[in-house]
Design a protein around this motif. Structure first.
Motif, PDB file in Angstrom:
ATOM      1  N   TYR A   1       0.823  -1.207   0.000  1.00 34.59           N
ATOM      2  CA  TYR A   1       0.000   0.000   0.000  1.00 34.59           C
ATOM      3  C   TYR A   1       0.857   1.257   0.000  1.00 34.59           C
ATOM      4  O   TYR A   1       1.646   1.480   0.897  1.00 34.59           O
ATOM      5  CB  TYR A   1      -0.949   0.012   1.204  1.00 34.59           C
ATOM      6  CG  TYR A   1      -2.131  -0.891   0.985  1.00 34.59           C
ATOM      7  CD1 TYR A   1      -3.226  -0.448   0.260  1.00 34.59           C
ATOM      8  CD2 TYR A   1      -2.133  -2.190   1.465  1.00 34.59           C
ATOM      9  CE1 TYR A   1      -4.312  -1.277   0.030  1.00 34.59           C
ATOM     10  CE2 TYR A   1      -3.210  -3.029   1.242  1.00 34.59           C
ATOM     11  CZ  TYR A   1      -4.297  -2.563   0.525  1.00 34.59           C
ATOM     12  OH  TYR A   1      -5.360  -3.385   0.297  1.00 34.59           O
ATOM     13  N   LEU A   2       0.681   2.066  -1.045  1.00 32.47           N
ATOM     14  CA  LEU A   2       1.343   3.359  -1.152  1.00 32.47           C
ATOM     15  C   LEU A   2       0.511   4.423  -0.464  1.00 32.47           C
ATOM     16  O   LEU A   2       1.039   5.390   0.070  1.00 32.47           O
ATOM     17  CB  LEU A   2       1.549   3.729  -2.623  1.00 32.47           C
ATOM     18  CG  LEU A   2       2.346   2.703  -3.441  1.00 32.47           C
ATOM     19  CD1 LEU A   2       2.231   3.002  -4.918  1.00 32.47           C
ATOM     20  CD2 LEU A   2       3.784   2.706  -3.000  1.00 32.47           C
ATOM     21  N   ASP A   3      -0.803   4.237  -0.517  1.00 31.06           N
ATOM     22  CA  ASP A   3      -1.739   5.171   0.096  1.00 31.06           C
ATOM     23  C   ASP A   3      -2.983   4.363   0.443  1.00 31.06           C
ATOM     24  O   ASP A   3      -3.526   3.673  -0.414  1.00 31.06           O
ATOM     25  CB  ASP A   3      -2.094   6.284  -0.899  1.00 31.06           C
ATOM     26  CG  ASP A   3      -3.114   7.260  -0.346  1.00 31.06           C
ATOM     27  OD1 ASP A   3      -3.088   7.526   0.870  1.00 31.06           O
ATOM     28  OD2 ASP A   3      -3.942   7.748  -1.134  1.00 31.06           O
ATOM     29  N   SER A   4      -3.400   4.386   1.699  1.00 30.87           N
ATOM     30  CA  SER A   4      -4.578   3.621   2.063  1.00 30.87           C
ATOM     31  C   SER A   4      -5.673   4.532   2.579  1.00 30.87           C
ATOM     32  O   SER A   4      -5.420   5.627   3.062  1.00 30.87           O
ATOM     33  CB  SER A   4      -4.237   2.557   3.112  1.00 30.87           C
ATOM     34  OG  SER A   4      -3.812   3.171   4.303  1.00 30.87           O
TER      35      SER A   4
ATOM     36  N   GLY B   1     -11.718   1.073   0.991  1.00 28.63           N
ATOM     37  CA  GLY B   1     -10.560   0.407   0.409  1.00 28.63           C
ATOM     38  C   GLY B   1     -10.419   0.603  -1.089  1.00 28.63           C
ATOM     39  O   GLY B   1      -9.328   0.514  -1.639  1.00 28.63           O
ATOM     40  N   HIS B   2     -11.543   0.899  -1.773  1.00 24.43           N
ATOM     41  CA  HIS B   2     -11.468   1.122  -3.220  1.00 24.43           C
ATOM     42  C   HIS B   2     -10.782   2.437  -3.572  1.00 24.43           C
ATOM     43  O   HIS B   2     -10.476   2.693  -4.728  1.00 24.43           O
ATOM     44  CB  HIS B   2     -12.866   1.060  -3.837  1.00 24.43           C
ATOM     45  CG  HIS B   2     -13.423  -0.323  -3.862  1.00 24.43           C
ATOM     46  ND1 HIS B   2     -14.303  -0.781  -2.919  1.00 24.43           N
ATOM     47  CD2 HIS B   2     -13.186  -1.366  -4.690  1.00 24.43           C
ATOM     48  CE1 HIS B   2     -14.597  -2.036  -3.179  1.00 24.43           C
ATOM     49  NE2 HIS B   2     -13.927  -2.417  -4.241  1.00 24.43           N
ATOM     50  N   LEU B   3     -10.541   3.294  -2.565  1.00 21.80           N
ATOM     51  CA  LEU B   3      -9.853   4.560  -2.815  1.00 21.80           C
ATOM     52  C   LEU B   3      -8.363   4.480  -2.498  1.00 21.80           C
ATOM     53  O   LEU B   3      -7.657   5.469  -2.573  1.00 21.80           O
ATOM     54  CB  LEU B   3     -10.497   5.680  -1.988  1.00 21.80           C
ATOM     55  CG  LEU B   3     -11.949   6.001  -2.348  1.00 21.80           C
ATOM     56  CD1 LEU B   3     -12.492   7.092  -1.438  1.00 21.80           C
ATOM     57  CD2 LEU B   3     -12.069   6.406  -3.807  1.00 21.80           C
ATOM     58  N   ALA B   4      -7.884   3.289  -2.171  1.00 22.47           N
ATOM     59  CA  ALA B   4      -6.469   3.092  -1.846  1.00 22.47           C
ATOM     60  C   ALA B   4      -5.635   3.001  -3.120  1.00 22.47           C
ATOM     61  O   ALA B   4      -6.150   2.829  -4.221  1.00 22.47           O
ATOM     62  CB  ALA B   4      -6.304   1.825  -1.017  1.00 22.47           C
TER      63      ALA B   4
ATOM     64  N   LYS C   1       1.314  -8.429 -12.371  1.00 20.45           N
ATOM     65  CA  LYS C   1       2.091  -7.375 -11.718  1.00 20.45           C
ATOM     66  C   LYS C   1       1.539  -6.042 -12.178  1.00 20.45           C
ATOM     67  O   LYS C   1       1.331  -5.839 -13.376  1.00 20.45           O
ATOM     68  CB  LYS C   1       3.567  -7.490 -12.093  1.00 20.45           C
ATOM     69  CG  LYS C   1       4.445  -6.486 -11.391  1.00 20.45           C
ATOM     70  CD  LYS C   1       5.893  -6.690 -11.776  1.00 20.45           C
ATOM     71  CE  LYS C   1       6.754  -5.630 -11.125  1.00 20.45           C
ATOM     72  NZ  LYS C   1       8.141  -5.744 -11.538  1.00 20.45           N
ATOM     73  N   GLY C   2       1.267  -5.138 -11.214  1.00 19.46           N
ATOM     74  CA  GLY C   2       0.739  -3.850 -11.615  1.00 19.46           C
ATOM     75  C   GLY C   2       0.390  -2.978 -10.442  1.00 19.46           C
ATOM     76  O   GLY C   2       1.009  -3.050  -9.383  1.00 19.46           O
ATOM     77  N   ILE C   3      -0.653  -2.150 -10.631  1.00 22.16           N
ATOM     78  CA  ILE C   3      -1.048  -1.191  -9.607  1.00 22.16           C
ATOM     79  C   ILE C   3      -2.569  -1.084  -9.544  1.00 22.16           C
ATOM     80  O   ILE C   3      -3.250  -1.169 -10.577  1.00 22.16           O
ATOM     81  CB  ILE C   3      -0.407   0.201  -9.861  1.00 22.16           C
ATOM     82  CG1 ILE C   3      -0.597   1.110  -8.659  1.00 22.16           C
ATOM     83  CG2 ILE C   3      -0.923   0.820 -11.139  1.00 22.16           C
ATOM     84  CD1 ILE C   3       0.333   2.305  -8.637  1.00 22.16           C
ATOM     85  N   PHE C   4      -3.085  -0.963  -8.331  1.00 20.72           N
ATOM     86  CA  PHE C   4      -4.475  -0.626  -8.081  1.00 20.72           C
ATOM     87  C   PHE C   4      -4.473   0.816  -7.610  1.00 20.72           C
ATOM     88  O   PHE C   4      -3.798   1.147  -6.636  1.00 20.72           O
ATOM     89  CB  PHE C   4      -5.061  -1.550  -7.001  1.00 20.72           C
ATOM     90  CG  PHE C   4      -6.486  -1.220  -6.655  1.00 20.72           C
ATOM     91  CD1 PHE C   4      -7.522  -1.720  -7.415  1.00 20.72           C
ATOM     92  CD2 PHE C   4      -6.782  -0.407  -5.575  1.00 20.72           C
ATOM     93  CE1 PHE C   4      -8.846  -1.407  -7.108  1.00 20.72           C
ATOM     94  CE2 PHE C   4      -8.094  -0.089  -5.254  1.00 20.72           C
ATOM     95  CZ  PHE C   4      -9.122  -0.597  -6.020  1.00 20.72           C
TER      96      PHE C   4
ATOM     97  N   GLY D   1      -9.615   2.518  -7.339  1.00 22.24           N
ATOM     98  CA  GLY D   1     -10.683   1.828  -8.057  1.00 22.24           C
ATOM     99  C   GLY D   1     -10.321   1.339  -9.440  1.00 22.24           C
ATOM    100  O   GLY D   1     -11.086   0.597 -10.051  1.00 22.24           O
ATOM    101  N   LEU D   2      -9.166   1.724  -9.943  1.00 21.93           N
ATOM    102  CA  LEU D   2      -8.732   1.271 -11.269  1.00 21.93           C
ATOM    103  C   LEU D   2      -7.589   0.286 -11.107  1.00 21.93           C
ATOM    104  O   LEU D   2      -6.623   0.560 -10.394  1.00 21.93           O
ATOM    105  CB  LEU D   2      -8.292   2.449 -12.129  1.00 21.93           C
ATOM    106  CG  LEU D   2      -9.357   3.505 -12.396  1.00 21.93           C
ATOM    107  CD1 LEU D   2      -8.743   4.691 -13.136  1.00 21.93           C
ATOM    108  CD2 LEU D   2     -10.515   2.923 -13.183  1.00 21.93           C
ATOM    109  N   LEU D   3      -7.696  -0.857 -11.778  1.00 23.06           N
ATOM    110  CA  LEU D   3      -6.678  -1.899 -11.675  1.00 23.06           C
ATOM    111  C   LEU D   3      -5.953  -2.044 -13.001  1.00 23.06           C
ATOM    112  O   LEU D   3      -6.563  -2.315 -14.031  1.00 23.06           O
ATOM    113  CB  LEU D   3      -7.321  -3.236 -11.290  1.00 23.06           C
ATOM    114  CG  LEU D   3      -6.387  -4.427 -11.170  1.00 23.06           C
ATOM    115  CD1 LEU D   3      -5.333  -4.198 -10.084  1.00 23.06           C
ATOM    116  CD2 LEU D   3      -7.185  -5.692 -10.874  1.00 23.06           C
ATOM    117  N   ASP D   4      -4.648  -1.820 -12.986  1.00 27.89           N
ATOM    118  CA  ASP D   4      -3.789  -2.043 -14.147  1.00 27.89           C
ATOM    119  C   ASP D   4      -2.759  -3.087 -13.735  1.00 27.89           C
ATOM    120  O   ASP D   4      -1.684  -2.761 -13.247  1.00 27.89           O
ATOM    121  CB  ASP D   4      -3.114  -0.746 -14.582  1.00 27.89           C
ATOM    122  CG  ASP D   4      -2.254  -0.933 -15.819  1.00 27.89           C
ATOM    123  OD1 ASP D   4      -2.355  -1.987 -16.479  1.00 27.89           O
ATOM    124  OD2 ASP D   4      -1.465  -0.025 -16.133  1.00 27.89           O
TER     125      ASP D   4
END
Length: 133
Positions: free
Chosen positions: A49-52, A57-60, A86-89, A92-95
């Protein structure tokens, strides 16, 4: 090609309760899939978690690494595959694209990748699969 999926299990636990400077969680999840993929997938993730946001939780924002293991059918053939993700959430957006690293059964010749796609209340995988003959 695409498959819709529902998350039927999401179990997320911190790796260490004792280390505030190590904000990593481990996730055990299960998905039910329908569409071009029919079956179940088991997912193991590590999230940093970079920002929680404890309220939602969908805004993390989190870095993701993990593996997805699918068992079921693709185009009428039964088998399994395991993919690395491997990626980033981010809010709310998952890449976090997945790449097939091993397939078995009637799907043993399957290769390719997929991307997550969220549209309103629908969760989908956009598939870019190929079969080696």
């Amino acid at each position: 090609m695409q498959a819709s999926f529902n998350v039927i299990k999401w179990d997320e636990q911190p790796i260490s309760e004792d280390r505030d400077d190590f904000p990593i969680t481990q996730v055990h999840a299960e998905y039910e899939l329908e569409g071009d993929l029919i079956g179940k997938a088991w997912v193991e993730y590590l999230l940093y978690y970079l920002d929680s946001n404890l309220e939602d939780g969908h805004l993390a924002t989190a870095r993701i690494a993990g593996f997805l293991h699918f068992e079921g059918q693709y185009k009428g053939k039964t088998g399994t595959f395991t993919a690395a993700e491997k990626g980033i959430f981010d809010k709310g957006l998952l890449d976090s694209p997945g790449m097939i690293i091993k397939a078995g059964g009637q799907l043993q010749a399957l290769t390719g990748s997929y991307q997550y796609d969220f549209m309103k209340d629908q969760s989908k995988l956009r598939l870019d699969f190929k079969e080696i003959h």
